[in-house]
Each structure stands twice: as C-alpha cells, then as structure tokens.
Design an enzyme around this catalytic site. Sequence first.
Site, PDB file in Angstrom:
ATOM      1  N   LYS A   4       0.827  -1.208   0.000  1.00 56.26           N
ATOM      2  CA  LYS A   4       0.000   0.000   0.000  1.00 56.26           C
ATOM      3  C   LYS A   4       0.864   1.262   0.000  1.00 56.26           C
ATOM      4  CE  LYS A   4      -3.950   1.755   2.662  1.00 56.26           C
ATOM      5  NZ  LYS A   4      -4.873   1.352   3.741  1.00 56.26           N
ATOM      6  N   SER A  80      -9.820   1.543   1.868  1.00 57.32           N
ATOM      7  CA  SER A  80      -8.587   2.290   1.583  1.00 57.32           C
ATOM      8  C   SER A  80      -7.450   1.411   1.062  1.00 57.32           C
ATOM      9  CB  SER A  80      -8.127   3.089   2.803  1.00 57.32           C
ATOM     10  OG  SER A  80      -7.526   2.261   3.759  1.00 57.32           O
ATOM     11  N   SER A 103     -10.641  -1.722   5.749  1.00 55.79           N
ATOM     12  CA  SER A 103      -9.872  -1.302   4.575  1.00 55.79           C
ATOM     13  C   SER A 103      -9.260  -2.445   3.792  1.00 55.79           C
ATOM     14  CB  SER A 103      -8.770  -0.331   4.995  1.00 55.79           C
ATOM     15  OG  SER A 103      -9.335   0.833   5.540  1.00 55.79           O
TER      16      SER A 103
END
Length: 141
Positions: A4, A80, A103
């Site tokens: 990420k 996310s 997320s």
Amino acid sequence: MTIKDAIDVAGLHTTWGNPDFADYSAPVDSAVAARLKQAGAIIIGKSNVAEMLADFGQTTNRLYGATNNPWDLTRTPGGSSRGGAAAVSGLSFLEYGSDLVGSIRIPAGLCGVYGLRPSAHTVPLAGFPTGSPHTRSGSLP
C-alpha cells in the site's frame, strides 16, 4: 508482491496519493517491509490509495487517478486498501495493506479475493505514520 502506498519501502515513493508528496522516497523500510524482505518477499511496487486515505468508497487521487474494480470497471473496489485488492486480482499475488475499519476486508470481498486483518498490535506500525511523509523518521524492527 505489492504494498500500500501509505507504507514506507526504502527507495520507493510513499505519496498517500497526494501530489504534495510526489517526490518523497522513503529513506528506510517500514518495519513490515523490512520483515517481508527478510522473509524473501520481492516488493515490485506500490498500490493506489485515495488521497491521504481520506475516502472510504473509492480510490481516486490527483496524483495517480482512479482505481476501479478489476471485474467491473463501473464499480469501486472499496476501502482504503482497494488498490491492493485490485492488484491481487491479476497483477500481483500478494499485497500488504492496512485495516482499521474494513480497509482490507471490504475491498477483498468486492474484488473476489481473500483479505486478512491481523490482530491488533501483532504487526508494528513503524514506517506507517499519519500525516506528512516529510516528518517521518524511519524505524526498523
């Protein structure tokens, strides 16, 4: 694998999808990136996030644009860590994200892949700070 874009990997940009951080490259690995590399992982790139992780329903930012659901481009991959769920759907076989309120789990479900949220306090957060990456101080495990 991918990781990420809010988590530091030495030599790679960590932008949080924010154009203000476009030139920031992490000087050291986050604790999790260091441990993954020590275990033999090869991090091939970063996955897209909503700007400053501030949107739960979509991944669009001014720096890299939108990430869509890989199975239906008219839909969101959600959460996310959605860039990672989309990547695991065909680009990468493994992604490291973060999850406080769904997320990882929500995008995994929307993209048809498996997502695991580790138990609290089992994965160190060093190298995944909140706020500007320019105020970071790297920390290895």
